[in-house]
Design an enzyme around this catalytic site. Structure first.
Site, PDB file in Angstrom:
ATOM      1  N   THR A 228       0.842  -1.198   0.000  1.00 57.09           N
ATOM      2  CA  THR A 228       0.000   0.000   0.000  1.00 57.09           C
ATOM      3  C   THR A 228       0.872   1.240   0.000  1.00 57.09           C
ATOM      4  O   THR A 228       2.016   1.219   0.457  1.00 57.09           O
ATOM      5  CB  THR A 228      -0.877   0.071   1.268  1.00 57.09           C
ATOM      6  OG1 THR A 228      -0.040   0.276   2.416  1.00 57.09           O
ATOM      7  CG2 THR A 228      -1.719  -1.168   1.453  1.00 57.09           C
ATOM      8  N   ASP A 229       0.329   2.332  -0.518  1.00 61.67           N
ATOM      9  CA  ASP A 229       0.944   3.613  -0.218  1.00 61.67           C
ATOM     10  C   ASP A 229       0.786   3.825   1.286  1.00 61.67           C
ATOM     11  O   ASP A 229      -0.101   3.261   1.926  1.00 61.67           O
ATOM     12  CB  ASP A 229       0.265   4.740  -1.004  1.00 61.67           C
ATOM     13  CG  ASP A 229       1.174   5.949  -1.186  1.00 61.67           C
ATOM     14  OD1 ASP A 229       2.146   6.087  -0.411  1.00 61.67           O
ATOM     15  OD2 ASP A 229       0.919   6.757  -2.092  1.00 61.67           O
ATOM     16  N   TRP A 230       1.630   4.664   1.859  1.00 58.17           N
ATOM     17  CA  TRP A 230       1.696   4.775   3.319  1.00 58.17           C
ATOM     18  C   TRP A 230       0.372   5.321   3.870  1.00 58.17           C
ATOM     19  O   TRP A 230      -0.043   6.437   3.560  1.00 58.17           O
ATOM     20  CB  TRP A 230       2.873   5.665   3.709  1.00 58.17           C
ATOM     21  CG  TRP A 230       4.116   4.877   3.999  1.00 58.17           C
ATOM     22  CD1 TRP A 230       4.853   4.933   5.149  1.00 58.17           C
ATOM     23  CD2 TRP A 230       4.779   3.902   3.179  1.00 58.17           C
ATOM     24  NE1 TRP A 230       5.920   4.051   5.090  1.00 58.17           N
ATOM     25  CE2 TRP A 230       5.893   3.405   3.893  1.00 58.17           C
ATOM     26  CE3 TRP A 230       4.524   3.382   1.917  1.00 58.17           C
ATOM     27  CZ2 TRP A 230       6.750   2.431   3.386  1.00 58.17           C
ATOM     28  CZ3 TRP A 230       5.377   2.418   1.401  1.00 58.17           C
ATOM     29  CH2 TRP A 230       6.477   1.953   2.126  1.00 58.17           C
ATOM     30  N   GLY A 231      -0.288   4.498   4.680  1.00 53.90           N
ATOM     31  CA  GLY A 231      -1.595   4.866   5.210  1.00 53.90           C
ATOM     32  C   GLY A 231      -2.720   4.638   4.237  1.00 53.90           C
ATOM     33  O   GLY A 231      -3.842   5.090   4.473  1.00 53.90           O
ATOM     34  N   GLY A 232      -2.459   3.917   3.160  1.00 54.74           N
ATOM     35  CA  GLY A 232      -3.428   3.773   2.088  1.00 54.74           C
ATOM     36  C   GLY A 232      -4.344   2.572   2.193  1.00 54.74           C
ATOM     37  O   GLY A 232      -5.070   2.277   1.244  1.00 54.74           O
TER      38      GLY A 232
END
Length: 815
Positions: A228-232
């Site tokens: 995932t993108d960070w926090g995604g």
């Protein structure tokens, strides 16, 4: 599965633990089974490995690394060999810093010039972006580590990027927004893909079965890891089912528990988890293999020289009236503009690199051969007007034969998390140019920015050299182009419109609330301007040289096209020859021409070479929404060889047999798409293209706010405290901007204003968990005291749990 035996030794809890980060940048380890953590680091144009506190916005300084030109700059080189060399050098630096996964390159399409992250992306054209990305991936992965192509997919705006729903038709998705990823994955063989924050046609990308399973895994055969993108991550179990193995950063075990609960309840099959674990183990074991050998430090000077070479090949000469360039040695030159003293060389956000060194124009003048009579800043970097600075600059310009004016966009204008407000250069710089033009007409502008800008002022300059964001060695590279030590060979990888209102997505960018509609369909960039006959300032593929090139003797076969290219000038140079293909049938709507190949060729003065640009599986294909696969339309095709998308030098017709697929559209129902004038399509026609009703793009302002609503929506909240907080945030942003603290003001917009509530839990590493977030939402929705009690109660539970688990974890390690 390759690691079935090892996976069988794991407990369910251990398997689940591998699916999210250990901390901000590392994966989880299982010491008893010999499974180590691996390190992921930002790195599209240089390694950003943070030595101290970790963050995703570029706030804390990272270990020094070479800052190469950004992707938007390298794209102008049109040189896949150069891309592979840069990747090779990035890989060497990643090894020196013990990085396993380098988070780049980024290959999202430049749908709109205002998208805040355009400086990190290659092009408006998927073929060019894909080829350059594949070459860079090959270079990075030649060292045994992994590249990570991102952001998959249709992530084309920064505003509300963590929750915006992108509405795009299937054909456009395949031909425009996925083709670069397809090339990067199939030809570059990337080991890792990063999913995007946004939704795609109603489902978050990392949960989107069609995108992640049917296309990425089944059709393209990708067997690597998706992170995932960070926090995604939205719904962790749904993401796992779609095949999104790794969630970053850590959630302190919270989402691991969701996975375990889903398996125990039967909502998730354990075999799905095992598959994900198997792929992650392959990434861990293969990328740590290289670290079993002694590692060498990289040669800082050698890498700096490559950064300079990359910049030299990527600089674009856009105007050269009266042959004002290259500069003659006997000319007295005035150096004006703040960017000459403080270079603008990279973007802002997660890609920001701490350079090993940084060349400066003023310090490099003595070695350049330029006869400088002085320097004046001329303008304030962040837009403040100063008549005194203008007057001093004009006084210097009066004494010069040529004025070198360094203009551009500042660091707070082009940044991750924010889209630009307009396409303009700051007015104080334009005012300076106007004043200089009154005292000296021999002006050469050196432009520094990462995306297209309007240039209503261009008639006031004789020369225009665009350095884009040229990295730590860019200023010296620009001086070598200005003096003729380097013959410019860069060509634009994006179109420069005359004005923003001319862009095809003008009426549908950005999505402000729930969704953004890609009503222009296939017609982005030159595909629109060429087909709709819209005049532009500089076309896609355009760039001048200090020499001239002639194209002759075209010959087309079923294998490709050959032609002769001659350097007809008096100076050695490189030319980017471009292959465009246009279908002559009108049965299926298409752009007038599309890039299908290119070659960068070095020629000495007077030299001729025969150039071959081969056809491939993408040359004649289109995606048929009725058959749901790639087809070829039987027709005559124009095979065009050009120096830009507008400057076509050679044309030949070529017949191609088709696959006999049924026509996918009724022409009468899609008039805008068949004419190409698709910049303002009605919702009814767009729905005809989509095949379903467009979802409501506006927020429902009457319902309670939930996990995927943003802090910005607190302006409509029932809770007075939430509304007060919203107004406090907007006031703080305006105040900080006004007093000059613009980076801090931007940070509020990036990390607070457009953040969905779930991001508060996903990005805090377990400091705030989802049960606590439930209490926060109670406060937001008007139940202040109940919500506050809930937050405090859940906080107490979490602290108690940590106190119990930490000693147990220590005991397990010691056993």
């Amino acid at each position: 599965m390759k690691y079935r035996e090892l996976i069988n030794k794991m407990t369910l809890e251990e398997k689940a633990s591998l699916m999210s980060g250990k901390d901000f940048w590392q994966t989880m380890d299982i010491e008893r089974l010999g499974i180590n953590s691996i390190f992921l680091a930002d790195g599209p144009h240089g390694i950003r490995k943070q030595a101290a506190a970790a963050d995703h916005l570029g706030l804390n300084e990272s270990i020094p690394a070479t800052c190469y030109p950004t992707a938007a700059t390298i794209a102008n080189s049109w040189n896949v060999e150069l891309g592979e060399t840069i990747g090779d050098y990035l890989g060497k630096e990643a090894l020196a810093q013990k990085v396993n996964v380098l988070l780049g390159p980024g290959i999202n399409m430049k749908r709109n010039p205002l998208a805040g992250r355009n400086f990190e992306y290659f092009s408006e054209d998927p073929y060019l972006a894909g080829k350059l990305a594949a070459s860079m991936i090959r270079g990075i992965q030649s060292h045994g580590i992994s590249a990570c192509v991102k952001h998959f997919a249709v992530n084309n705006q920064e505003e509300r990027r963590m929750s915006i729903d992108t509405i795009v038709d299937e054909r456009t998705l395949r031909e425009i927004y996925l083709t670069a990823f397809e090339i990067a994955i199939k030809e570059g063989k990337t080991k890792t893909v990063m999913s995007a924050y946004n939704m795609l046609n109603g489902a978050y990308t990392n949960e989107n079965i069609h995108l992640m399973r049917e296309i990425l895994r089944d059709e393209w055969g990708f067997d690597g890891v998706v992170v995932t993108d960070w926090g995604g991550s939205n719904d962790r179990v749904a993401g796992l089912i779609a095949g999104n193995e790794l969630e970053m950063p850590t959630t302190a075990g919270e989402t691991n528990e969701e996975i375990i609960a889903a398996i125990k309840s039967g909502n998730l099959k354990e075999e799905v988890l095992d598959e994900c674990v198997d792929r992650l183990l392959e990434l861990i074991f293969t990328t740590e293999e290289v670290y079993k050998q002694p590692q060498r430090e990289f040669d800082v000077e050698e890498h700096h020289k490559l950064a300079q070479k990359a910049a030299e090949e990527s600089i674009v000469l856009l105007k050269n009236d009266d042959h004002i360039l290259p500069l003659q040695k006997d000319k007295k030159v005035a150096i004006i503009g703040d960017f000459a003293h403080n270079p603008r060389y990279q973007g802002a956000g997660s890609s920001i690199v701490n350079p090993t060194r940084l060349d400066n124009t003023l310090d490099s003048l003595n070695d350049s051969g330029i006869t400088s009579i002085g320097y004046e800043p001329g303008f304030d970097r962040y837009g403040k007007n100063s008549r005194k600075k203008i007057n001093k600059a004009c006084a210097l310009a009066k004494e010069a034969d040529v004025v070198l004016l360094y203009m551009g966009l500042d660091e707070v204008t082009e940044a991750e998390g924010l889209d630009r407000q307009n396409m303009k250069i700051p007015q104080n710089q334009v005012d300076l140019l106007s004043a200089l033009h009154e005292v000296n007409e021999n002006i050469v502008v050196v432009l520094s920015c990462g995306a297209a800008v309007e240039m209503p002022w261009i008639d006031k300059v004789k020369g225009l050299v665009h350095g884009y964001l040229a990295g730590q060695a860019g200023t010296k590279a620009i001086l070598r182009v200005l003096t003729g030590a380097v013959n410019p060979s860069g060509k634009l990888a994006e179109t420069y419109p005359l004005r923003y209102e001319d862009t095809p997505s003008y009426h549908n960018f950005p999505g402000k609330e729930v969704s953004v509609e890609y009503r222009e369909s296939l017609y982005i960039g030159y595909r629109y301007y060429d087909t709709a006959n819209v005049d532009v300032l500089f076309p896609f593929g355009f760039g001048l040289s200090y020499t001239s090139f002639e194209y002759t003797n075209i010959h087309v076969t079923t294998e490709g096209v050959t032609f002769n290219l001659t350097n007809s000038g008096e100076m050695a140079g490189m030319e980017v020859a471009q292959l465009y293909v246009g279908c002559q049938s009108t049965d299926i709507f298409r752009p007038k021409k599309e890039l299908k190949g290119f070659a960068k060729v070095f020629l000495n003065a007077g030299e001729t070479k025969t150039v071959l640009i081969p056809f491939d599986d993408k040359t004649f294909r289109y995606f048929n929404v009725k058959t749901n696969k790639w087809e070829i339309e039987e027709a005559e095709y124009e095979i065009m060889i050009g120096a830009s998308s507008e400057d076509i030098r050679l044309v030949e017709s070529h017949f191609v047999a088709g696959t006999g697929a049924p026509l996918p559209y009724e022409k009468v129902k899609l008039p805008s798409y068949y004419s190409g004038k698709a910049n303002n399509v009605s919702v009814e026609e767009f729905e005809e293209l989509l095949g379903y009703k467009v979802p409501d793009s506006k927020w429902n302002r009457t319902r309670p706010l939930g996990y995927n609503d943003t802090i910005a929506q607190c302006q409509y909240a029932k809770g007075a405290f939430a509304r007060f907080s919203f107004h406090a945030i907007t006031f703080a942003h305006r105040f900080l901007w006004k007093i000059g603290k613009r980076s801090t003001a931007n940070l509020i917009m990036m990390s607070v204003y457009h953040m969905p509530f779930r991001g508060v839990a996903r990005m805090t590493g377990g400091i705030i968990n989802m049960p606590m977030l439930d209490g926060i939402l109670m406060i937001v929705n008007g139940r202040f005291f109940k919500g506050l009690r809930h937050v405090l109660r859940e906080r107490k539970k979490m602290i108690k749990k940590i106190k119990v688990e930490q000693p147990l974890a220590r005991m397990e390690k010691e056993m």
